[in-house]
Design an enzyme around this catalytic site. Structure first.
Site, mmCIF file in Angstrom:
data_model
loop_
_atom_site.group_PDB
_atom_site.id
_atom_site.type_symbol
_atom_site.label_atom_id
_atom_site.label_comp_id
_atom_site.label_asym_id
_atom_site.label_seq_id
_atom_site.Cartn_x
_atom_site.Cartn_y
_atom_site.Cartn_z
ATOM 1 N N GLU A 1 6.846 3.277 9.184
ATOM 2 C CA GLU A 1 6.687 2.910 10.591
ATOM 3 C C GLU A 1 6.975 4.094 11.516
ATOM 4 O O GLU A 1 6.340 4.236 12.558
ATOM 5 C CB GLU A 1 7.601 1.737 10.933
ATOM 6 N N GLY B 1 0.766 -1.234 0.000
ATOM 7 C CA GLY B 1 0.000 0.000 0.000
ATOM 8 C C GLY B 1 0.798 1.286 0.000
ATOM 9 O O GLY B 1 0.269 2.332 -0.371
HETATM 10 MO MO1 MOS Z 1 6.133 -3.912 9.074
HETATM 11 S S1 MOS Z 1 5.494 -4.423 10.961
HETATM 12 O O1 MOS Z 1 7.775 -4.287 9.263
HETATM 13 O O2 MOS Z 1 5.295 -4.924 7.988
#
Ligand code: MOS
Length: 741
Positions: free
Chosen positions: A706, A467
């Site tokens: 992240e 995504g």
């Molecule tokens: Mo992410 S938790 O490294 O897909």
């Protein structure tokens, strides 16, 4: 770099395919004569299967097979571990014995000619158990914390200086204990696999963030050569880490297909996604910080504990951020695991850092209040010049620039520091801030670049796109290096036949796969240069390498000489066959050892709390990040907005609660697993500070995604304190925490 494509806010190259339904997800690769498998999950949390009455169900209409430990093939389960598998322990061996290790473990699989018939038969299957009470709470007296037997990149114990003595001598200190509940990923797309055997060849259309590893893992499970397994996954409808590992349902689909001699489709139910495909482990942490009266940190003690299963040690970087985030001479971080009767947890949305930084940033905010100091000023006073944990410089670190730009953009100066001092009508208003960080990872990756006779390019990597816009950003990298319009580059991923990529996780796809694509494009250009130089009829014949350059897909002599050759012309001169190069790239280990590489960010949140009903809502939020070069600002912004929404979920909503009696997730469905919906999402603002990092990789990218989740939960929690004067050390923060304000 000329930068005609990198840095441009291109719309998604796969956007049309996605909105028109032309993009196919795993469960949509229906095969002729396909059968349907449904998993029967254990209804007890620990014990033994006493009986399974398969005969009654096998007679039901359309049922093709009922497979349990009584009749399942004995599988090889050869050892195989990739970087995303827990370093210690053995993956769940499905249908190989009568033991029930956790609630929801697959105990049988029913295959029928239609989905309805398979579901009906699965519901009718009678299984009896000898059940025992599982231990599912890390606070249970029977739960035994242990040092992780192996850590991979995670350090269990790290000490510098004398944190205990420094704490005893500290003028000011805070001591915070936190409890972050278990969360499940719950992406929109369920886990799904369509498996089909052609002799000894197994094809899997399977939702995966790591097709190369799914291929290797399933080959190991079945004890067959890796080249006998093919995994295809061109599109992923969100994953957040839950499709990094290869979970037992893939094995079950393959078992079922072999058993009935037909292609078999297996889609997990939303309920099953709550217990067989990993989760963010519940963590218990203690964060103690000592400081001088003028706010210089003198001691940090961080003790973190995460749950794991009894059969595997899942480890994450829970305490890693504490080692380098602030300047402090005396630091101890300690990491422990608590094995429980649960399925193995896994990486989820900023794994490790998002939980660990919640504890650190909550404690920092409390310290700021104790000192009567602005929380940004406290961080400024403790900004390190190097990574004091590793004793090496940062490759780049723009945290203070992020705070400065963020404070300005957010209007931090309008905040009155006193708790409960800001109101909007009857609502209490709070503003909070926190630091975000995430490592700039880059595992080895390969890529193939191919130039075709028409001068267009094809790029292939066994990468994934869950995504963030990998299709688009990788197309931009190739277009940039090759000097082609993006429309002349066709990028393909999600096929284990392609050159392998690392897991599509850890926010490293841009750094790892992007670097490999860059190198593959340069390699194919070099092949064409050599051809041109060797060709007597080429205007570049016998030219020195330094005398030539590529400009917009044309090779020419430097210094304004007009003769030039396009890709198509050089390829035609060589007979017209495509020219391709496959390369592998890793980060230079010498540079990797010399620098500490992380992205940093500052997060700002404004919340309102309704004092009568205890409801906290985010009103606006801003994330400011220093993450190296931003390849596509439009998609980067979108990705960060997504991460920030995940942070709102983590802080205020998401929690899988387990029934203490049997470990059953009581809210294993979307009605009661609360996720932010549009009405919960206010104005979210994302800003990137200009950051040039010459060390991380030639593209200068640190990776994104992240980090945008990491600072949100502490910023929200700190804002809740500012609004209400109440510290909540548990996530999610719920209405019952905020009653009687
Ligand atoms: Mo992410 S938790 O490294 O897909």
């Amino acid at each position: 770099m000329n930068l005609q494509a990198i840095g441009k806010p291109l719309a998604r190259v796969d956007g049309r395919a996605k909105v028109t339904g032309a993009a196919h997800y795993a469960a949509e690769f229906n095969q002729p004569n396909q059968a349907y498998a449904v998993i029967v999950s254990s209804s007890v949390g620990l014990g033994r299967i006493a009986s399974i009455d398969t005969a009654a169900v096998a007679r039901l209409p359309g049922v093709l097979a009922v497979v349990s430990h009584l009749n399942a093939p004995r599988l090889a389960y050869n050892p195989h571990k990739s970087g995303i598998d827990p370093p210690v322990g053995e993956r769940l061996h499905v249908l190989q014995d009568d033991l029930v290790r956790f609630y929801g473990q697959p105990v049988a699989i029913v295959v029928a000619d239609t989905l309805d018939r398979a579901e009906c038969a699965a519901a009718a299957l009678r299984v009896t158990y000898e059940a025992r009470k599982p231990v599912v709470d890390p606070r249970d007296k029977q739960a035994q914390p242990m040092a992780p037997a192996a850590y991979g990149p995670v350090e269990a114990d790290n000490v510098r200086g004398d944190p205990d003595a420094a704490l005893a001598a500290a003028a000011v200190s805070v001591d915070v204990s936190t409890d972050i509940g278990r969360q499940n990923h719950h992406p929109m797309e369920p886990h799904a696999t369509i498996a089909t055997w052609n002799g000894e060849q197994l094809t899997l259309w399977s939702k995966s963030q790591y097709v190369a590893n799914e291929q290797a893992e399933i080959a190991a499970v079945f004890g067959i050569p890796q080249q006998n397994v093919r995994v295809i996954c061109p599109f992923i409808g969100g994953a957040f880490g839950t499709s990094l590992r290869t979970w037992p349902h893939v094995t079950l689909a393959a078992i079922a297909s072999r058993q009935v001699g037909r292609p078999v489709k297996l889609v997990l139910t939303r309920r099953q996604m709550s217990y067989t495909t990993g989760h963010r482990p519940r963590t218990l942490q203690r964060m103690v910080i000592g400081a001088t009266r003028d706010g210089r940190l003198t001691s940090i003690i961080h003790e973190g504990m995460g749950e794991t299963s009894r059969y595997e040690n899942f480890v994450e970087s829970l305490t890693a951020g504490t080692d380098f985030m602030y300047s402090c001479p005396n630091v101890r971080t300690r990491y422990r695991l608590v094995p429980l009767d649960i399925g193995t947890p896994t990486y989820m949305r900023g794994p490790g850092e998002s939980s660990g930084m919640y504890a650190l940033e909550t404690a920092m905010d409390e310290l700021a209040y104790k000192l009567g100091m602005d929380p940004i000023e406290l961080r400024r006073r403790n900004e390190p010049t190097i990574d004091e944990g590793l004793n090496v410089p940062f490759s780049s670190r723009s945290l203070m620039q992020c705070y400065a730009a963020g404070a300005e953009r957010f209007g931090w100066a309008k905040r009155t520091p006193e708790p409960k001092s800001m109101r909007d009508g009857r609502l209490l208003i709070g503003m909070g801030t926190a630091t975000a960080t995430y490592p700039a990872l880059q595992f080895p990756s390969s890529a193939r670049a191919r130039l075709l006779a028409d001068g267009s390019a094809e790029i292939e990597v066994a990468a994934s796109d869950m995504g963030p816009g990998t299709y688009t950003s990788m197309t931009q990298v190739a277009a940039e290096i090759l000097g082609l319009p993006v429309g002349r580059v066709r990028f393909s991923l999600g096929n284990s036949d392609f050159p392998p990529a690392p897991p599509h996780g850890g926010s490293q796809t841009m750094a790892a796969v992007g670097s490999a694509i860059r190198a593959a494009c340069l390699a194919v250009q070099n092949m064409l240069v050599e051809r041109a130089i060797a060709n007597p009829r080429s205007p570049m014949h016998n030219a020195g390498l330094d005398a030539l350059e590529w400009v917009e897909g044309h090779l020419r002599r430097r210094g304004g000489i007009s003769a030039e050759q396009s890709y198509a012309e050089i390829i035609a001169a060589g007979g017209g066959a495509p020219v391709e190069a496959t390369v592998s790239v890793e980060r230079d280990p010498e540079i990797a050892a010399k620098y500490s590489m992380h992205a940093f960010g500052a997060v700002f949140v404004e919340i309102s709390v309704d004092p009568d009903v205890g409801l906290a809502r985010v009103r606006r939020a801003l994330g400011v990040y220093g993450a190296g070069r931003i390849v596509n600002p439009r998609l980067a912004r979108s990705q960060c907005v997504g991460g920030m929404i995940g942070g709102i979920g983590m802080a205020l909503m998401e929690h899988t609660s387990l029934d203490a009696r049997d470990g059953r997730p009581v809210n294993a469905h979307m009605a009661e697993y609360l996720l932010p919906v549009n009405l919960d999402i206010p104005q979210l603002d994302v800003h990137f500070v200009d950051e040039v990092d010459p060390h991380v990789n030639p593209l200068g990218v640190k990776g994104l995604g992240e980090i945008s989740l990491v600072g949100m939960a502490p910023a929200i929690s700190n804002a809740v304190f500012h609004a209400t004067g109440r510290r909540i050390h548990e996530l999610p923060i719920r209405i019952e925490h905020l009653l009687k304000l």
